[in-house]
Design an enzyme around this catalytic site. Structure first.
Site, PDB file in Angstrom:
ATOM      1  N   ASP A 135      21.490  33.611  41.668  1.00 24.04           N
ATOM      2  CA  ASP A 135      20.337  34.128  42.415  1.00 24.04           C
ATOM      3  C   ASP A 135      20.622  35.458  43.099  1.00 24.04           C
ATOM      4  O   ASP A 135      19.750  36.024  43.753  1.00 24.04           O
ATOM      5  CB  ASP A 135      19.839  33.101  43.435  1.00 24.04           C
ATOM      6  CG  ASP A 135      20.914  32.683  44.437  1.00 24.04           C
ATOM      7  OD1 ASP A 135      21.942  33.391  44.561  1.00 24.04           O
ATOM      8  OD2 ASP A 135      20.730  31.646  45.103  1.00 24.04           O
ATOM      9  N   GLY A 136      21.864  35.963  42.970  1.00 25.22           N
ATOM     10  CA  GLY A 136      22.184  37.263  43.548  1.00 25.22           C
ATOM     11  C   GLY A 136      22.387  37.259  45.044  1.00 25.22           C
ATOM     12  O   GLY A 136      22.590  38.319  45.640  1.00 25.22           O
ATOM     13  N   ARG A 186      31.396  45.450  51.800  1.00 27.34           N
ATOM     14  CA  ARG A 186      32.818  45.478  51.470  1.00 27.34           C
ATOM     15  C   ARG A 186      33.285  46.906  51.229  1.00 27.34           C
ATOM     16  O   ARG A 186      32.552  47.737  50.690  1.00 27.34           O
ATOM     17  CB  ARG A 186      33.089  44.623  50.228  1.00 27.34           C
ATOM     18  CG  ARG A 186      34.562  44.501  49.871  1.00 27.34           C
ATOM     19  CD  ARG A 186      34.798  43.397  48.883  1.00 27.34           C
ATOM     20  NE  ARG A 186      34.221  43.667  47.571  1.00 27.34           N
ATOM     21  CZ  ARG A 186      34.167  42.771  46.589  1.00 27.34           C
ATOM     22  NH1 ARG A 186      34.628  41.544  46.784  1.00 27.34           N
ATOM     23  NH2 ARG A 186      33.638  43.086  45.421  1.00 27.34           N
ATOM     24  N   ARG A 193      38.573  46.782  37.981  1.00 25.46           N
ATOM     25  CA  ARG A 193      39.264  45.517  37.752  1.00 25.46           C
ATOM     26  C   ARG A 193      39.961  45.540  36.388  1.00 25.46           C
ATOM     27  O   ARG A 193      39.606  46.339  35.515  1.00 25.46           O
ATOM     28  CB  ARG A 193      38.248  44.360  37.783  1.00 25.46           C
ATOM     29  CG  ARG A 193      37.383  44.323  39.037  1.00 25.46           C
ATOM     30  CD  ARG A 193      36.059  43.602  38.774  1.00 25.46           C
ATOM     31  NE  ARG A 193      35.165  43.664  39.933  1.00 25.46           N
ATOM     32  CZ  ARG A 193      35.074  42.728  40.869  1.00 25.46           C
ATOM     33  NH1 ARG A 193      35.814  41.636  40.776  1.00 25.46           N
ATOM     34  NH2 ARG A 193      34.242  42.860  41.890  1.00 25.46           N
ATOM     35  N   ASP A 262      39.085  39.194  35.972  1.00 24.65           N
ATOM     36  CA  ASP A 262      38.013  39.998  36.567  1.00 24.65           C
ATOM     37  C   ASP A 262      38.125  40.062  38.079  1.00 24.65           C
ATOM     38  O   ASP A 262      37.400  40.831  38.720  1.00 24.65           O
ATOM     39  CB  ASP A 262      36.635  39.461  36.163  1.00 24.65           C
ATOM     40  CG  ASP A 262      36.435  38.010  36.553  1.00 24.65           C
ATOM     41  OD1 ASP A 262      37.145  37.153  35.997  1.00 24.65           O
ATOM     42  OD2 ASP A 262      35.584  37.723  37.410  1.00 24.65           O
ATOM     43  N   ASN A 263      39.036  39.273  38.655  1.00 21.66           N
ATOM     44  CA  ASN A 263      39.286  39.320  40.094  1.00 21.66           C
ATOM     45  C   ASN A 263      40.574  40.063  40.433  1.00 21.66           C
ATOM     46  O   ASN A 263      41.044  39.995  41.572  1.00 21.66           O
ATOM     47  CB  ASN A 263      39.364  37.904  40.676  1.00 21.66           C
ATOM     48  CG  ASN A 263      38.040  37.173  40.600  1.00 21.66           C
ATOM     49  OD1 ASN A 263      36.985  37.791  40.541  1.00 21.66           O
ATOM     50  ND2 ASN A 263      38.087  35.849  40.605  1.00 21.66           N
TER      51      ASN A 263
END
EC number: 2.7.7.-
Length: 494
Positions: A135-136, A186, A193, A262-263
């Site tokens: 849902d973003g 942030r 990444r 991806d992290n």
């Protein structure tokens, strides 16, 4: 990172959005969603100083505070911002997933400061083309945890993303339960990444990968530009930084819990705080994420996972560099990690010199902690006091028969040091935290914030920013965790 004197205000930020100049399918331009009744909960002085902002510019009733609130709520963007969602892919729990990207956050802009570039990334900004079934939105629970994690890691000296501010809103978000909505602004020098390179490799877009390598080097590692093989040089840099990062995680008892590629940050930063934990009782097999049933990302697996992730990145770079040269760079990982880990653990034990047998001394100390079920952080603080008190606190923290024999070896080792006991104690307490971002304390802060009380959030953030210095009246934040703290389960839902 150094904190310097600053005088800039929010409206003086200048943006140079280099990512928006890369090929168009590297991203999708997306406007942030607008949320109901956004309210600022806290603004980080450390985050302000990273951007060169004067924290005082956000004082109550200051115009910049209202501008920041509107930015956090999707009601405005700053001049020069160009919001976009980045595309990338990655291996999740060892399986390649091509359908990844910024699914709930937007790169709002790249601020140019006296110390370099800083991405401003708004988490909880709404749906993007990469949201898949999400849902973003972001919830207050996970946003508080990420906000505090950046402060805690920076306070410990561990490379990390930061946050400028945390806000909540009147949105109700469905996760395991209905939760309050939130946004987090942030900060990171870059959000590139490992997964960005995997995407281009899997898509066989070698020219675009060369552009990405050039972008990272030009923006963040200009000293590598003159290398004979820029891709190889960049990989070597990433190997070294990742090794140092994970060594710090191991030294300070931090479990990332979702080390998907991806992290993983190309700059060696701790990125994407999900179901992470700082351990309480020392447990090498700690798995705080209840969805990691096989323990792939357990505490003691992190160094090996780091190597595996780097091997995936290295494979992705083979179109731009000799595979043998990349493999040679990869072999530098384990020695670099061991060297940095040894340095950090010697400091935690109060050892300045390097003596053969130190690694075994450290390992035997950890074995005692595991046998005793001792609190990892309190045991180090108590050890720091051992040489200047009667050792009662240490015996309480590590109540095992083998402690006396280990202390005899430790005492013998200390005879090879030049510092006196008091100086060594001071040095140890300057690297062994008193205030730790424990899961149950974070939960207390979350529950207070959900009830409309942000005072514990602000208080804990201040302590985590300097976790080594005792402050009067703050004893509850340094207390031993209650027995029920060990049963708190975490998930990836954010």
């Amino acid at each position: 990172m150094p904190l310097r004197e600053v005088t800039m205000t929010l409206d003086s930020l200048r943006f140079d959005n280099a990512w928006a100049r890369l090929p168009e399918d590297f991203f999708t331009r997306v406007s942030p969603a607008t949320w109901k009744n956004t309210r600022l909960l806290d603004i980080s002085p450390r985050g302000c100083r990273a951007l060169g902002l004067d924290p005082a510019c956000f004082d109550d009733d200051a115009p910049a505070r209202e501008t920041l609130r509107q930015l956090m709520g999707g009601e405005t963007v700053l001049p020069g911002m160009a919001p976009l969602a980045q595309k990338y892919t990655g291996h999740q729990f060892g399986v390649y997933n091509p359908a990844l990207g910024d699914g709930r956050g937007l790169l709002m802009g790249e601020a140019q400061t006296a110390d370099g570039y800083w991405d401003l990334h708004l988490k909880g900004a709404g749906q993007t083309p990469y949201s898949r079934f999400g849902d973003g939105r972001a919830v207050l629970r996970s946003s508080v945890r990420e906000y505090l994690a950046g402060e805690a890691m920076a306070g410990l000296g561990v490379p990390t993303t930061l946050a400028l501010a945390l806000a909540t809103n009147d949105e109700k978000v469905q996760r395991e339960r209905v939760e309050p909505g939130a946004t987090l602004l942030r900060l990171a020098p870059s959000h590139v990444r490992f997964g960005h390179f995997e995407w281009l490799y899997q898509s066989r877009r070698h020219d675009d990968m060369r552009r990405l390598v050039d972008h990272v080097i030009e923006r963040h590692r200009p000293a590598l530009a003159a290398s004979e093989s820029p891709a190889e040089a960049l990989f070597g840099d990433v190997v070294a930084r990742t090794a140092r990062l994970i060594a710090a995680w191991q030294a300070y008892g931090f479990v990332h819990a979702v080390m998907n590629t991806d992290n993983m940050s190309i700059l060696g930063l701790t990125l994407d705080y999900g179901p992470y934990a700082f351990m309480d009782a020392y447990d090498p097999r700690l798995v705080p994420n209840h969805t990691d049933a096989n323990g792939r990302y357990a505490f003691d697996q992190q160094p090996g996972v780091g190597l595996w992730n780097l091997s995936v990145l290295g494979q992705s770079l083979t179109p731009l560099a000799e595979p043998d040269a990349l493999r040679d760079r990869l072999t530098e990982y384990e020695p670099a990690l061991q060297q940095e880990y040894a340095r950090l653990m010697r400091a935690r034990l109060g050892l300045e010199s390097v003596v053969e047998g130190d690694a075994q001394l450290v390992q035997d100390w950890l074995t005692l902690l595991a046998e005793a079920g001792a609190d990892y952080h309190r045991a180090f603080r108590a050890l720091g006091e051992w040489a200047v008190d009667d050792g009662e606190w240490l015996r309480q923290e590590v109540p095992v028969e083998g402690l006396s024999a280990w202390l005899s070896r430790y005492h013998e080792r200390l005879q090879e040091e030049e510092r006196d006991a008091a100086s060594r104690r001071d040095a140890m307490q300057a690297v062994n935290p008193l205030y730790v971002l424990r899961t149950h304390l974070a939960q207390q802060v979350i529950e207070a914030a959900e009830a409309g009380d942000e005072a514990p959030l602000v208080e804990f953030r201040r302590l985590l920013a300097d976790p080594f210095t005792a402050r009067p009246g703050m004893e509850r934040w340094a207390a031993a965790p209650p027995p029920q703290a060990s049963v708190i389960c975490l998930s990836c839902s954010s």
